[in-house]
Design an enzyme around this catalytic site. Structure first.
Site, PDB file in Angstrom:
ATOM      1  N   LYS A 235      32.636  28.143  33.729  1.00 41.70           N
ATOM      2  CA  LYS A 235      33.625  28.707  32.816  1.00 41.70           C
ATOM      3  C   LYS A 235      33.906  27.758  31.645  1.00 41.70           C
ATOM      4  O   LYS A 235      34.148  28.200  30.519  1.00 41.70           O
ATOM      5  CB  LYS A 235      34.917  29.030  33.563  1.00 41.70           C
ATOM      6  CG  LYS A 235      34.879  30.332  34.344  1.00 41.70           C
ATOM      7  CD  LYS A 235      34.818  31.536  33.427  1.00 41.70           C
ATOM      8  CE  LYS A 235      34.939  32.843  34.169  1.00 41.70           C
ATOM      9  NZ  LYS A 235      34.832  34.020  33.256  1.00 41.70           N
TER      10      LYS A 235
ATOM     11  N   GLY B 141      42.150  29.214  54.932  1.00 42.05           N
ATOM     12  CA  GLY B 141      41.858  27.790  54.798  1.00 42.05           C
ATOM     13  C   GLY B 141      43.112  27.022  54.412  1.00 42.05           C
ATOM     14  O   GLY B 141      44.144  27.133  55.064  1.00 42.05           O
TER      15      GLY B 141
ATOM     16  N   GLN C  12      30.114  35.670  38.120  1.00 43.68           N
ATOM     17  CA  GLN C  12      30.247  35.401  39.558  1.00 43.68           C
ATOM     18  C   GLN C  12      31.612  34.729  39.657  1.00 43.68           C
ATOM     19  O   GLN C  12      31.767  33.556  39.356  1.00 43.68           O
ATOM     20  CB  GLN C  12      29.133  34.488  40.059  1.00 43.68           C
ATOM     21  CG  GLN C  12      29.040  34.351  41.577  1.00 43.68           C
ATOM     22  CD  GLN C  12      30.308  33.826  42.246  1.00 43.68           C
ATOM     23  OE1 GLN C  12      31.118  34.605  42.763  1.00 43.68           O
ATOM     24  NE2 GLN C  12      30.519  32.513  42.227  1.00 43.68           N
TER      25      GLN C  12
ATOM     26  N   SER D 171      39.205  30.661  32.375  1.00 41.92           N
ATOM     27  CA  SER D 171      39.903  30.580  33.656  1.00 41.92           C
ATOM     28  C   SER D 171      40.706  29.297  33.779  1.00 41.92           C
ATOM     29  O   SER D 171      40.300  28.233  33.277  1.00 41.92           O
ATOM     30  CB  SER D 171      38.882  30.643  34.804  1.00 41.92           C
ATOM     31  OG  SER D 171      39.474  30.314  36.030  1.00 41.92           O
TER      32      SER D 171
ATOM     33  N   GLN E 225      38.583  44.322  38.978  1.00 41.16           N
ATOM     34  CA  GLN E 225      40.025  44.513  38.840  1.00 41.16           C
ATOM     35  C   GLN E 225      40.434  44.561  37.371  1.00 41.16           C
ATOM     36  O   GLN E 225      41.028  45.544  36.896  1.00 41.16           O
ATOM     37  CB  GLN E 225      40.779  43.376  39.534  1.00 41.16           C
ATOM     38  CG  GLN E 225      42.271  43.366  39.230  1.00 41.16           C
ATOM     39  CD  GLN E 225      42.984  42.112  39.694  1.00 41.16           C
ATOM     40  OE1 GLN E 225      43.710  42.150  40.664  1.00 41.16           O
ATOM     41  NE2 GLN E 225      42.779  40.997  38.997  1.00 41.16           N
ATOM     42  N   ASP E 226      40.122  43.507  36.614  1.00 41.36           N
ATOM     43  CA  ASP E 226      40.545  43.441  35.223  1.00 41.36           C
ATOM     44  C   ASP E 226      39.861  44.510  34.381  1.00 41.36           C
ATOM     45  O   ASP E 226      40.490  45.122  33.506  1.00 41.36           O
ATOM     46  CB  ASP E 226      40.231  42.063  34.645  1.00 41.36           C
ATOM     47  CG  ASP E 226      41.104  40.967  35.234  1.00 41.36           C
ATOM     48  OD1 ASP E 226      41.899  41.263  36.145  1.00 41.36           O
ATOM     49  OD2 ASP E 226      40.992  39.815  34.787  1.00 41.36           O
TER      50      ASP E 226
ATOM     51  N   TYR F 292      32.061  27.080  39.648  1.00 41.24           N
ATOM     52  CA  TYR F 292      32.681  28.158  38.881  1.00 41.24           C
ATOM     53  C   TYR F 292      33.465  27.599  37.699  1.00 41.24           C
ATOM     54  O   TYR F 292      33.308  28.054  36.559  1.00 41.24           O
ATOM     55  CB  TYR F 292      33.590  28.996  39.776  1.00 41.24           C
ATOM     56  CG  TYR F 292      34.430  29.992  39.024  1.00 41.24           C
ATOM     57  CD1 TYR F 292      33.888  31.196  38.583  1.00 41.24           C
ATOM     58  CD2 TYR F 292      35.768  29.733  38.744  1.00 41.24           C
ATOM     59  CE1 TYR F 292      34.661  32.115  37.871  1.00 41.24           C
ATOM     60  CE2 TYR F 292      36.545  30.647  38.044  1.00 41.24           C
ATOM     61  CZ  TYR F 292      35.986  31.833  37.615  1.00 41.24           C
ATOM     62  OH  TYR F 292      36.761  32.737  36.920  1.00 41.24           O
TER      63      TYR F 292
ATOM     64  N   GLU G 103      38.960  42.308  48.185  1.00 40.80           N
ATOM     65  CA  GLU G 103      39.456  41.947  49.517  1.00 40.80           C
ATOM     66  C   GLU G 103      39.059  40.549  49.957  1.00 40.80           C
ATOM     67  O   GLU G 103      39.593  40.027  50.933  1.00 40.80           O
ATOM     68  CB  GLU G 103      38.964  42.976  50.542  1.00 40.80           C
ATOM     69  CG  GLU G 103      39.492  44.369  50.294  1.00 40.80           C
ATOM     70  CD  GLU G 103      38.755  45.403  51.118  1.00 40.80           C
ATOM     71  OE1 GLU G 103      38.009  45.014  52.050  1.00 40.80           O
ATOM     72  OE2 GLU G 103      38.924  46.600  50.844  1.00 40.80           O
TER      73      GLU G 103
ATOM     74  N   GLU H 141      40.785  27.647  36.311  1.00 38.23           N
ATOM     75  CA  GLU H 141      39.984  26.736  37.124  1.00 38.23           C
ATOM     76  C   GLU H 141      39.300  25.668  36.281  1.00 38.23           C
ATOM     77  O   GLU H 141      38.856  24.659  36.814  1.00 38.23           O
ATOM     78  CB  GLU H 141      38.944  27.518  37.927  1.00 38.23           C
ATOM     79  CG  GLU H 141      39.511  28.317  39.087  1.00 38.23           C
ATOM     80  CD  GLU H 141      39.958  27.433  40.253  1.00 38.23           C
ATOM     81  OE1 GLU H 141      39.387  26.338  40.413  1.00 38.23           O
ATOM     82  OE2 GLU H 141      40.860  27.850  40.997  1.00 38.23           O
TER      83      GLU H 141
ATOM     84  N   HIS I  46      45.786  36.223  38.456  1.00 36.09           N
ATOM     85  CA  HIS I  46      46.474  37.492  38.249  1.00 36.09           C
ATOM     86  C   HIS I  46      45.922  38.497  39.257  1.00 36.09           C
ATOM     87  O   HIS I  46      44.720  38.618  39.443  1.00 36.09           O
ATOM     88  CB  HIS I  46      46.326  37.975  36.811  1.00 36.09           C
ATOM     89  CG  HIS I  46      44.936  37.895  36.268  1.00 36.09           C
ATOM     90  ND1 HIS I  46      44.322  36.701  35.943  1.00 36.09           N
ATOM     91  CD2 HIS I  46      44.034  38.866  35.990  1.00 36.09           C
ATOM     92  CE1 HIS I  46      43.108  36.935  35.494  1.00 36.09           C
ATOM     93  NE2 HIS I  46      42.904  38.245  35.521  1.00 36.09           N
TER      94      HIS I  46
END
Length: 345
Positions: free
Chosen positions: A158, A216, A89, A131, A13-14, A154, A191, A133, A184
């Site tokens: 990061k 979830g 990932q 990120s 995407q980015d 993840y 998907e 996260e 974003h």
């Protein structure tokens, strides 16, 4: 002479929005893609021309973040002015299932790329896709001085990549910046990510093709912005006089439940009739809320978000409806399987 950019993750995407943006600025763009038995270039097909055609300005090269020698070879040949490191990932829920692979690509891949730049003596500017996260359980709102408390493999990977970029900046004088981007989204979002899964489900349920969507934890809160605006922020970071780290965010938090309400209300449907809970999508360790403070980016870079979450939701729903009505691509037309991951990422 045109600037030359090297982009990892160009098919994502980015990466696709960044390639568009840089080409619009007159850059020559080089992207790295993994060799696979299937093509995953649908997001950039409209940008790509035969490299043998005179005037071509975008070029794709095979490579992998775990292959340091190949990275060095490409960088030595291309000799970019700017490197945008977006590949990883990147799915949080998947990182719990594949922690070693996540660390090898997201963490060590960054180290290998920076080390290749250092050993070659390149004077290029380096953007690291950090990120939100990394903040995990930190108090709201989160900014550049908030402590990191990652709650996933993840997020941990990061955080390693973030400090690696800082270390190469401080130890070797590299122009390395960290863009700490909060969530974003866009119609190009994968998907398997919760926002796109919801907007795609709305389109299919509205058309009578699906009856339910499986999710979830819908009470987590995220700061959702519009991806094309965020790639402009990446570019602005590399145009600054000195390297630094910046948060990009809208400053507003919405729960997945609120995202659902906005998406289904847009087409006159009640989300509670169609959403089903599936505990397979619950993370072992959850991040309850991420909301960013982008004051530094506004004051230092002149960057500010224009598209807020409610407008973003409508934009994505309308895009998925249009794609479905137009016949779409096979990757749009697949049924939404319960087994796909849907954790916010």
């Amino acid at each position: 002479m045109a600037k030359r950019a090297f982009v990892t993750g160009i098919t994502g995407q980015d990466g696709s929005y960044l390639a568009e943006f840089l080409l619009g600025k007159g850059y020559e763009v080089h992207g790295i893609i993994r060799r696979a038995s299937t093509f995953n270039t649908h997001r950039i097909e409209h940008l790509y021309v035969d490299p043998h055609v005179s005037g071509a300005r975008m070029f794709l090269h095979y490579g992998d973040l775990v292959d340091g020698a190949r990275l060095a070879s490409l960088l030595s040949t291309i000799r970019p002015d700017e490197v945008y490191h977006l590949a990883a990932q990147s799915h949080v829920r998947v990182s719990f299932d594949e922690p070693e692979y996540t660390a090898e690509t997201t963490a060590l891949g960054t180290l290998k790329l920076l080390e290749a730049i250092r050993r070659l003596g390149l004077s290029c500017r380096f953007y690291q896709a950090s990120s939100s996260e990394m903040f995990g359980a930190s108090r709201l709102p989160q900014n550049e001085i908030s402590p990191f408390h990652p709650r996933s493999p993840y997020g941990s990977a990061k955080a390693f990549a973030y400090w690696t970029a800082c270390n190469y900046r401080e130890a070797y004088g590299q122009f390395a910046v960290n863009g700490i981007l909060f969530n974003h989204e866009s119609p190009r979002r994968g998907e398997t990510f919760v926002t796109r899964k919801i907007t795609r489900a709305v389109a299919r349920i509205r058309a009578g093709l699906d009856e339910h969507v499986y999710l979830g934890n819908i009470d987590v809160i995220r700061d959702w912005g519009y991806a094309p605006e965020y790639v402009e922020g990446m570019w602005r970071m590399l145009q600054a006089d000195a390297p630094d780290d910046y948060v990009l965010a809208t400053g507003s938090g919405y729960s997945v439940r609120e995202f659902l309400t906005l998406a289904f209300d847009h087409v006159g449907l009640d989300w509670e009739r169609y959403v089903r809970f599936d505990d397979r999508y619950v993370r072992p360790a959850e991040v309850d809320a991420l909301v960013g403070d982008a004051a530094k980016a506004r004051s230092h870079l002149g960057w500010h978000p224009r598209v807020q979450t409610p407008e973003l939701v409508k934009l994505m729903v309308d895009a998925d409806i249009s794609a479905l009505e137009a016949g779409g691509r096979h990757w749009i037309d697949r049924p939404a399987l319960p087994g796909w991951s849907t954790a916010p990422s």
